[in-house]
Design a protein around this motif. Structure first.
Motif, short mmCIF file in Angstrom:
data_model
loop_
_atom_site.label_atom_id
_atom_site.label_comp_id
_atom_site.label_asym_id
_atom_site.label_seq_id
_atom_site.Cartn_x
_atom_site.Cartn_y
_atom_site.Cartn_z
N ILE A 1 51.26 32.07 51.96
CA ILE A 1 49.95 32.62 52.34
C ILE A 1 48.87 32.07 51.39
N SER A 2 48.05 31.18 51.90
CA SER A 2 47.09 30.52 51.01
C SER A 2 45.98 31.47 50.56
N SER A 3 45.65 32.46 51.41
CA SER A 3 44.60 33.40 51.01
C SER A 3 45.05 34.28 49.84
N LEU A 4 46.38 34.34 49.61
CA LEU A 4 46.89 35.08 48.45
C LEU A 4 47.21 34.13 47.30
N GLY A 5 46.66 32.92 47.36
CA GLY A 5 46.79 32.02 46.24
C GLY A 5 48.04 31.16 46.26
N SER A 6 48.82 31.21 47.35
CA SER A 6 50.05 30.43 47.45
C SER A 6 50.90 30.58 46.19
N GLY A 7 51.44 29.45 45.73
CA GLY A 7 52.33 29.52 44.57
C GLY A 7 51.60 29.50 43.24
N THR A 8 50.31 29.18 43.27
CA THR A 8 49.59 29.03 42.00
C THR A 8 49.04 30.34 41.46
N GLY A 9 49.04 31.36 42.30
CA GLY A 9 48.61 32.67 41.81
C GLY A 9 47.20 33.03 42.22
N ILE A 10 46.85 34.27 41.93
CA ILE A 10 45.55 34.77 42.34
C ILE A 10 45.04 35.80 41.34
N ALA A 11 43.71 35.79 41.15
CA ALA A 11 43.11 36.76 40.23
C ALA A 11 42.80 38.04 41.00
N LEU A 12 42.95 39.16 40.31
CA LEU A 12 42.65 40.45 40.91
C LEU A 12 41.14 40.68 40.82
N SER A 13 40.51 40.94 41.98
CA SER A 13 39.07 41.17 41.97
C SER A 13 38.77 42.66 41.89
N GLY A 14 37.53 42.98 41.61
CA GLY A 14 37.10 44.37 41.68
C GLY A 14 37.23 45.15 40.39
N LEU A 15 37.65 44.47 39.30
CA LEU A 15 37.72 45.18 38.01
C LEU A 15 36.40 44.97 37.29
N THR A 16 35.46 45.92 37.49
CA THR A 16 34.10 45.71 37.02
C THR A 16 33.80 46.43 35.71
N GLN A 17 34.75 47.24 35.22
CA GLN A 17 34.49 47.99 34.00
C GLN A 17 34.34 47.04 32.81
N SER A 18 33.79 47.60 31.71
CA SER A 18 33.78 46.86 30.46
C SER A 18 35.21 46.72 29.98
N PRO A 19 35.52 45.68 29.20
CA PRO A 19 36.91 45.47 28.77
C PRO A 19 37.52 46.71 28.11
N MET B 1 40.83 42.63 47.52
CA MET B 1 40.10 41.58 48.23
C MET B 1 39.24 42.16 49.34
N HIS B 2 39.71 43.31 49.89
CA HIS B 2 38.95 43.95 50.96
C HIS B 2 38.01 45.02 50.43
N GLY B 3 37.74 44.95 49.14
CA GLY B 3 36.67 45.77 48.59
C GLY B 3 37.08 47.09 47.96
N LEU B 4 38.38 47.39 47.99
CA LEU B 4 38.84 48.65 47.40
C LEU B 4 38.95 48.48 45.89
N SER B 5 38.63 49.55 45.14
CA SER B 5 38.83 49.48 43.70
C SER B 5 40.33 49.40 43.44
N PRO B 6 40.77 48.53 42.52
CA PRO B 6 42.21 48.39 42.26
C PRO B 6 42.87 49.72 41.91
N PHE B 7 42.13 50.59 41.21
CA PHE B 7 42.75 51.86 40.82
C PHE B 7 42.97 52.77 42.03
N THR B 8 42.00 52.76 42.95
CA THR B 8 42.18 53.53 44.19
C THR B 8 43.31 52.94 45.02
N ALA B 9 43.52 51.62 44.85
CA ALA B 9 44.53 50.94 45.66
C ALA B 9 45.96 51.29 45.22
N ILE B 10 46.10 51.83 43.99
CA ILE B 10 47.46 52.08 43.48
C ILE B 10 48.29 52.96 44.43
N PRO B 11 47.78 54.15 44.81
CA PRO B 11 48.64 54.97 45.69
C PRO B 11 48.91 54.32 47.04
#
Ligand SMILES: Nc1ncnc2c1ncn2[C@@H]1O[C@H](COP(=O)(O)OP(=O)(O)OP(=O)(O)O)[C@@H](O)[C@H]1O
Ligand SMILES: [Mg+2]
Lengths: 364, 293
Positions: free
Chosen positions: A161-179, A108-118
């Motif tokens: 935490i509503s910014s994290l989608g509360s109980g309904t869940g949240i989509a992961l952003s920043g995955l820009t590659q082709s499927p 959400m803060h702009g980091l690539s999810p893969f970089t975020a793993i470690p």
């Protein structure tokens, strides 16, 4: 992995009281009787083939492999915790969920999810510190239940935490590659973490600390009596498993792309870890690997029918508990005397020496 | 730091603080290595240590006898840190260790065996001893391998080095207990019925091992029901009953005490005491050993 040669050392008389006397003073000590070179080569080849897989198969196959490796990471962690450190947790889904949500937050803060793993992995480990401070005071049953409570509390906090989608869940952003590329990247990341996890556990168990950990596994009171710092060894293992489950959670978020608190903190993660470890063989590195293969096959063939799935899993667990209390790997290794990951020691009879391949640096 | 507990060499090094001498007079060996000061412990109504005071000197070889349930093993639990006393203090090498846990006390130099052996079953005999050398003895790498091999040789386990400990018989299990405790390089070794359930020649072998360890300057406290093995080996004998020391001194003197004779009235020990020659044949095993067999 073929470090046998390096580790090969002669028991030379350096002990203050020993001063090389008797034939035993010259006996050679190695890390396994046979060369682990072939096993090491096989592991390298296997990893290379697995790494090449995205070029050979479609993404639905690699998607399955991603699930497989996530289970393998989690089960290996649970095995380390329960099988070696004697800590039975039913709340390690806490670190899976946290790892997943840390990735979402960082993305959400702009980091690539893969970089975020470690980073997410490290964050889960940091959370492990106060958790350990709390649960280390508790005895077995209370430890297990409190871990579960902690996992539930983590979930309830996320739901607030509503910014994290509360109980309904949240989509992961920043995955820009082709499927296709995304599927391959996800697969490679998961494979890398799985290899790191197993290699890390292997290195840990071969170390001085690992020998102490194995002693704790076999007899905790005995381990204390020979000076084993059971408490600090357990803390280290707990933190390692927090890291490992955090990494698995981070990978889970990336492979799911949409996470819901009730699924990310689902206790059935831990139920699966326990099942895999028990049927594969608790207290061995190989056990969770075999267990994950068996579990995965059962899951893939039976998951169409929910009821039968649970019945068959239950029956398999009961059968293993009765006929193979040391798990499938326990049966196999006892029958054929094989170890894929030799962590022990072998003392050569006086006057005998290992073959050259093993004993390059055997004698001073 | 672990070097400070190197057995057999430390005798001259650590003479600093000496705990206040209390209670039962020792044999005059000073300074005391181990000191118990008015230690109390009970399990519900069962009193295992009743205001117990005791001093054991450097390199002393002490035997303990007493009926089943006298509190002998519990005394080891208190000394080694497995049991916490409800009151009283324990000093080792001049340091208060009452609050220290079992691992810390081992690293200070208290090595112990368990009456019912606690081998690391899936580990080999060598690994059992190696982990003790590394954790309690503070050695690493080659030095630890050499020390482990040496201890195994001395305790007669050299032939079984690569065997998983769970496959050992009773004699070897008892030996492994001694080997593992010895491998931690103790200054004080606590032996709890290491000869229980063994045949006479086996007992004699063990007594030889104990004497050799003692000759190195390691203090030993040896609990045993096989009285003749003790009397032939120790220089000082304690008799424990109901958590009380009812006899302390030269073995012959203690065994002749009326209070001690009363405790053993009608038991095999009495028979042994009456006999002119040392009794041969298997010695009475204690409850725990019988359970195991
Ligand atoms: N953890 C425990 N909890 C409750 N009671 C205990 C515990 N440990 C020992 N006891 C009791 O304390 C008493 C003394 O036990 P201990 O093992 O010290 O006796 P012992 O002198 O070593 O006997 P033996 O010759 O049979 O080995 C026994 O009555 C025993 O049942
Ligand atoms: Mg006892």
């Amino acid at each position: 992995m073929s470090a046998v040669g390096q580790d090969t050392q002669a028991a030379g008389g350096q002990h203050p009281r020993v001063a090389a006397r008797g034939p035993a003073a010259g006996r050679v000590v190695t890390r396994s009787r046979r060369s682990a070179l072939w096993a090491g080569l096989a592991a390298v080849v296997a990893i290379a083939i697995l790494g090449y897989l995205p070029y050979l198969v479609f993404s639905d196959t690699t998607g399955l492999m991603v699930q497989f490796f996530q289970l393998l990471i989690m089960a290996s962690m649970w095995n380390l915790l329960a099988g070696y450190a004697g800590l039975v947790s039913v709340g390690h889904q806490a670190f899976i969920g946290l790892g997943a949500y840390f990735v979402v937050l960082l993305a959400m803060h702009g980091l690539s999810p893969f970089t975020a793993i470690p980073i997410a992995t490290a964050a889960a480990g940091v959370v492990g510190l106060p958790v350990w401070w709390l649960v280390s005071r508790l005895r077995s049953g209370y430890f297990a239940i409190t871990m579960w409570v902690i996992a539930s509390v983590c979930m309830l906090i996320i739901i607030q935490i509503s910014s994290l989608g509360s109980g309904t869940g949240i989509a992961l952003s920043g995955l820009t590659q082709s499927p296709t590329l995304l599927a391959a990247d996800t697969y490679w990341a998961t494979l890398a973490v799985a290899v790191l996890a197993i290699a890390g556990i292997y290195a840990l168990l071969r170390s001085r600390l690992g020998l102490a950990l194995t002693a704790i596994r076999d007899d905790e009171a005995g381990a204390k009596s020979i000076g084993g710092r059971v408490g600090s060894v357990q803390r280290l293992v707990f933190l390692v498993t927090a890291l490992g489950c955090g990494a698995a959670g981070a990978l889970y978020a990336i492979s799911q792309q949409f996470i819901v608190p009730t699924a990310a903190f689902d206790v059935s993660f831990t139920a699966e870890m326990i099942f895999i470890t028990i049927i594969g063989g608790i207290g061995t590195i190989e056990g969770p690997i075999i267990g994950t293969i068996v579990f995965f096959i059962l899951q893939q063939t039976l998951s169409a029918d929910g009821t039968w799935y649970w019945i068959v899993l239950g029956l398999v667990a009961i059968a293993v508990a009765i006929w193979a209390p040391r798990g499938i790997w326990g049966l196999v290794s006892e029958k054929f005397g094989i170890r894929l990951f030799p962590v022990g020691y072998y003392v050569w009879p006086a006057g005998e020496q290992p073959r050259r391949l093993l004993a390059r640096s055997a004698r001073p | 730091m672990p070097d400070s507990v190197t057995a057999g060499q430390a005798g001259t090094g650590v003479t600093g603080v000496v705990a206040p001498a209390t209670g039962v007079a020792g044999t005059g060996v000073s300074p005391a290595l181990l000191e118990l000061d008015a230690v109390c412990k009970s399990f519900g109504k069962v009193v295992v240590a009743d205001n117990l005071s005791l001093a054991v000197g450097e390199a002393e070889l002490v035997g303990i006898v007493g009926p089943n349930g006298a509190g002998k093993s519990s005394l080891f639990g208190l000394i080694a840190g497995d049991l916490a006393p409800s009151s009283g203090h324990i000093f080792f090498a001049g340091k208060g260790v009452t609050k220290a846990d079992a691992a810390a006390r081992c690293r200070l130099g208290i090595g112990r065996t368990f009456q019912v052996p606690k081998p690391f079953g899936a580990m080999t005999v060598f690994e059992n001893v190696l982990v003790a050398v590394q954790q309690g003895g503070g050695l690493r790498g080659r030095a630890s391998y050499a020390a482990a091999v040496e201890v195994l040789e001395r305790t007669g386990l050299a032939a079984d080095v690569n065997l998983p400990a769970e496959r050992l018989g009773l004699l070897s299990r008892k030996r492994l207990e001694v080997a593992r405790a010895l491998a931690t390089r103790p200054r004080l070794l606590l032996l709890d019925e290491v000869a229980g359930g063994l045949t006479d020649p086996e007992v004699a072998q063990l007594a030889d091992i104990v004497r050799a360890i003692s000759a190195e300057g390691i203090a030993i406290i040896w609990i045993e029901h096989v009285v003749h093995a003790l009397t032939a080996t120790v220089s000082r004998l304690l008799c424990l009953s109901g958590g009380l020391i009812i006899g302390d001194g030269e073995p012959e003197t203690v065994l002749a005490m009326p209070a001690v004779r009363e405790v053993f009235l009608g038991t095999e020990v009495t028979a042994e005491l009456r006999a002119a020659d040392p009794v041969t044949g298997p010695a009475p095993a204690s409850a725990a050993d019988r359970e195991q067999a």
